[in-house]
Design a protein around this motif. Structure first.
Motif, mmCIF file in Angstrom:
data_model
loop_
_atom_site.group_PDB
_atom_site.id
_atom_site.type_symbol
_atom_site.label_atom_id
_atom_site.label_comp_id
_atom_site.label_asym_id
_atom_site.label_seq_id
_atom_site.Cartn_x
_atom_site.Cartn_y
_atom_site.Cartn_z
ATOM 1 N N GLY A 7 15.029 -0.989 -10.354
ATOM 2 C CA GLY A 7 15.602 -0.052 -9.385
ATOM 3 C C GLY A 7 15.657 -0.640 -7.989
ATOM 4 N N LEU A 8 14.513 -1.148 -7.525
ATOM 5 C CA LEU A 8 14.476 -1.721 -6.172
ATOM 6 C C LEU A 8 15.387 -2.941 -6.071
ATOM 7 C CD1 LEU A 8 10.858 -1.639 -4.756
ATOM 8 C CD2 LEU A 8 12.819 -0.253 -4.116
ATOM 9 N N ARG A 9 15.481 -3.683 -7.183
ATOM 10 C CA ARG A 9 16.294 -4.906 -7.151
ATOM 11 C C ARG A 9 17.763 -4.598 -6.851
ATOM 12 N NH1 ARG A 9 14.293 -9.007 -10.906
ATOM 13 N NH2 ARG A 9 12.620 -8.723 -9.389
ATOM 14 N N LEU A 10 18.260 -3.442 -7.331
ATOM 15 C CA LEU A 10 19.648 -3.051 -7.054
ATOM 16 C C LEU A 10 19.912 -3.075 -5.553
ATOM 17 C CD1 LEU A 10 20.315 0.114 -9.278
ATOM 18 C CD2 LEU A 10 21.389 -2.131 -9.482
ATOM 19 N N GLU A 46 5.404 1.579 -1.337
ATOM 20 C CA GLU A 46 4.537 0.537 -0.759
ATOM 21 C C GLU A 46 3.189 0.521 -1.474
ATOM 22 O OE1 GLU A 46 4.490 1.418 3.472
ATOM 23 O OE2 GLU A 46 6.670 1.187 3.530
ATOM 24 N N ARG A 47 2.641 1.717 -1.718
ATOM 25 C CA ARG A 47 1.330 1.731 -2.360
ATOM 26 C C ARG A 47 1.415 1.310 -3.825
ATOM 27 N NH1 ARG A 47 -1.592 6.639 -1.755
ATOM 28 N NH2 ARG A 47 0.233 7.789 -1.051
ATOM 29 N N LEU A 48 2.525 1.650 -4.488
ATOM 30 C CA LEU A 48 2.690 1.218 -5.887
ATOM 31 C C LEU A 48 2.975 -0.276 -5.987
ATOM 32 C CD1 LEU A 48 4.624 4.270 -7.361
ATOM 33 C CD2 LEU A 48 2.290 3.577 -7.899
ATOM 34 N N SER A 49 3.407 -0.885 -4.882
ATOM 35 C CA SER A 49 3.584 -2.347 -4.874
ATOM 36 C C SER A 49 2.254 -3.043 -5.109
ATOM 37 C CB SER A 49 4.153 -2.829 -3.539
ATOM 38 O OG SER A 49 5.512 -2.504 -3.459
ATOM 39 N N GLY A 50 1.173 -2.359 -4.760
ATOM 40 C CA GLY A 50 -0.167 -2.929 -4.948
ATOM 41 C C GLY A 50 -0.679 -2.752 -6.368
ATOM 42 N N GLU A 63 16.297 -4.512 5.785
ATOM 43 C CA GLU A 63 16.078 -5.787 5.095
ATOM 44 C C GLU A 63 14.601 -6.200 5.201
ATOM 45 O OE1 GLU A 63 18.613 -8.810 6.679
ATOM 46 O OE2 GLU A 63 18.534 -10.003 4.834
ATOM 47 N N ASP A 64 14.025 -5.982 6.396
ATOM 48 C CA ASP A 64 12.624 -6.346 6.608
ATOM 49 C C ASP A 64 11.699 -5.530 5.712
ATOM 50 O OD1 ASP A 64 13.354 -8.211 8.410
ATOM 51 O OD2 ASP A 64 12.695 -7.119 10.203
ATOM 52 N N TRP A 65 12.067 -4.276 5.486
ATOM 53 C CA TRP A 65 11.233 -3.447 4.615
ATOM 54 C C TRP A 65 11.192 -4.068 3.216
ATOM 55 C CZ3 TRP A 65 11.763 -0.596 0.117
ATOM 56 C CH2 TRP A 65 10.651 0.193 -0.196
ATOM 57 N N PHE A 66 12.362 -4.519 2.732
ATOM 58 C CA PHE A 66 12.413 -5.154 1.419
ATOM 59 C C PHE A 66 11.610 -6.451 1.400
ATOM 60 C CE2 PHE A 66 15.929 -2.334 0.512
ATOM 61 C CZ PHE A 66 15.601 -1.978 -0.772
ATOM 62 N N ALA A 67 11.719 -7.212 2.477
ATOM 63 C CA ALA A 67 10.980 -8.478 2.544
ATOM 64 C C ALA A 67 9.477 -8.192 2.458
ATOM 65 C CB ALA A 67 11.324 -9.226 3.824
ATOM 66 N N GLY A 68 9.038 -7.130 3.130
ATOM 67 C CA GLY A 68 7.614 -6.732 3.092
ATOM 68 C C GLY A 68 7.196 -6.367 1.683
ATOM 69 N N GLN A 69 8.066 -5.618 0.976
ATOM 70 C CA GLN A 69 7.763 -5.222 -0.404
ATOM 71 C C GLN A 69 7.689 -6.436 -1.310
ATOM 72 O OE1 GLN A 69 6.820 -2.109 -1.258
ATOM 73 N NE2 GLN A 69 6.914 -2.211 0.944
ATOM 74 N N ARG A 70 8.661 -7.340 -1.107
ATOM 75 C CA ARG A 70 8.715 -8.569 -1.901
ATOM 76 C C ARG A 70 7.411 -9.368 -1.726
ATOM 77 N NH1 ARG A 70 10.238 -9.883 -6.131
ATOM 78 N NH2 ARG A 70 11.997 -8.504 -5.808
ATOM 79 N N ALA A 71 6.940 -9.432 -0.452
ATOM 80 C CA ALA A 71 5.701 -10.175 -0.165
ATOM 81 C C ALA A 71 4.523 -9.525 -0.911
ATOM 82 C CB ALA A 71 5.447 -10.213 1.333
ATOM 83 N N LEU A 72 4.464 -8.183 -0.897
ATOM 84 C CA LEU A 72 3.381 -7.475 -1.596
ATOM 85 C C LEU A 72 3.428 -7.776 -3.096
ATOM 86 C CD1 LEU A 72 3.444 -3.889 0.004
ATOM 87 C CD2 LEU A 72 1.593 -5.552 0.154
ATOM 88 N N TRP A 73 4.654 -7.732 -3.656
ATOM 89 C CA TRP A 73 4.844 -8.031 -5.077
ATOM 90 C C TRP A 73 4.399 -9.424 -5.405
ATOM 91 C CZ3 TRP A 73 6.362 -6.343 -9.756
ATOM 92 C CH2 TRP A 73 6.740 -5.016 -9.838
ATOM 93 N N ASP A 74 4.841 -10.392 -4.569
ATOM 94 C CA ASP A 74 4.518 -11.787 -4.847
ATOM 95 C C ASP A 74 3.012 -12.013 -4.795
ATOM 96 O OD1 ASP A 74 7.156 -12.238 -5.213
ATOM 97 O OD2 ASP A 74 7.522 -13.224 -3.295
ATOM 98 N N ARG A 75 2.357 -11.377 -3.788
ATOM 99 C CA ARG A 75 0.891 -11.499 -3.695
ATOM 100 C C ARG A 75 0.246 -10.956 -4.966
ATOM 101 N NH1 ARG A 75 0.791 -10.472 1.793
ATOM 102 N NH2 ARG A 75 0.340 -8.261 1.623
ATOM 103 N N ARG A 76 0.799 -9.813 -5.435
ATOM 104 C CA ARG A 76 0.219 -9.196 -6.623
ATOM 105 C C ARG A 76 0.416 -10.089 -7.842
ATOM 106 N NH1 ARG A 76 2.526 -4.214 -9.428
ATOM 107 N NH2 ARG A 76 1.109 -4.232 -11.203
ATOM 108 N N LEU A 77 1.614 -10.706 -7.946
ATOM 109 C CA LEU A 77 1.868 -11.616 -9.069
ATOM 110 C C LEU A 77 0.956 -12.839 -8.987
ATOM 111 C CD1 LEU A 77 5.765 -11.447 -9.389
ATOM 112 C CD2 LEU A 77 4.059 -10.466 -10.934
ATOM 113 N N ASP A 78 0.707 -13.316 -7.730
ATOM 114 C CA ASP A 78 -0.218 -14.447 -7.557
ATOM 115 C C ASP A 78 -1.600 -14.080 -8.068
ATOM 116 O OD1 ASP A 78 1.699 -15.975 -6.430
ATOM 117 O OD2 ASP A 78 1.031 -15.774 -4.356
ATOM 118 N N ARG A 79 -2.043 -12.868 -7.692
ATOM 119 C CA ARG A 79 -3.374 -12.413 -8.137
ATOM 120 C C ARG A 79 -3.417 -12.323 -9.656
ATOM 121 N NH1 ARG A 79 -3.306 -8.474 -4.051
ATOM 122 N NH2 ARG A 79 -3.082 -6.809 -5.592
ATOM 123 N N LEU A 80 -2.345 -11.776 -10.252
ATOM 124 C CA LEU A 80 -2.284 -11.677 -11.714
ATOM 125 C C LEU A 80 -2.355 -13.072 -12.329
ATOM 126 C CD1 LEU A 80 0.443 -8.975 -12.477
ATOM 127 C CD2 LEU A 80 -1.942 -8.942 -13.200
#
Lengths: 112, 112
Positions: free
Chosen positions: B77-80, B24-28, A82-99
């Motif tokens: 995919g990840l959302r599943l 993880e790297r593609l999350s960036g 679950e923590d791995w997903f939370a980490g990915q989500r955080a990376l995504w959200d940061r990227r969306l913020d930057r966008l």
């Protein structure tokens, strides 16, 4: 090659619909092996094998009392994944913020 | 046996540290296959194989432009897999709420 991590086994264990079903049912509370096996269309030993996989990666723990074995979820195991997903989500959200910032800056630039 | 579900392949794919590193790297942001391969201590064809696994379960998609192939995350995919955890978390929270209610009722009973 990247080093093996304990979460590897958790993800692999969850990649099976029967094992996810066992986890889902244990989310509702502890159950004995025979209770877990009852609705499943497979041998008791196949169910025990699935439970052993879940136990060896720390998602489930079990305890034998008398003649029956009771299983319960072990939150630590699932939390790894679950923590791995939370980490990915955080990376995504940061990227969306930057966008969002880039788009906002571009809109501002256009208006000038 | 429970029926195969698309999320099975997502969990299996994530059960490998190299594939999680790629995600993880593609999350960036998007990256070419050679950019993704650069820091990894393995052959380019091994990296391509890992990316094929991620692509076949809908976690990554790629596009060839000229001579290079660019990969990007495919959120569906990840959302599943993420949704499965969210469902488990909801079950857990409901169970903790019920436990809370039982404890509160027991405390109230004791005070009488």
């Amino acid at each position: 090659m990247l080093k093996y991590q304990p979460v590897d086994e958790v993800f692999k264990a969850l990649g099976d619909p029967t094992r996810r079903d066992l986890v889902e049912r244990l989310s509702g509370g502890p159950a004995t092996v025979s209770q877990l096996a009852r609705p499943l269309d497979m041998s008791l030993s196949a169910v025990v094998q699935h439970l052993t996989v879940l136990e060896s990666c720390g998602v489930v723990r079990s305890e034998k009392v008398g003649r029956s074995r009771t299983c319960r979820l072990e939150p630590v195991g699932l939390r790894l994944a679950e923590d791995w997903f939370a980490g990915q989500r955080a990376l995504w959200d940061r990227r969306l913020d930057r966008l969002g910032e880039v788009l906002a800056a571009a809109t501002l630039e256009e208006r000038k």
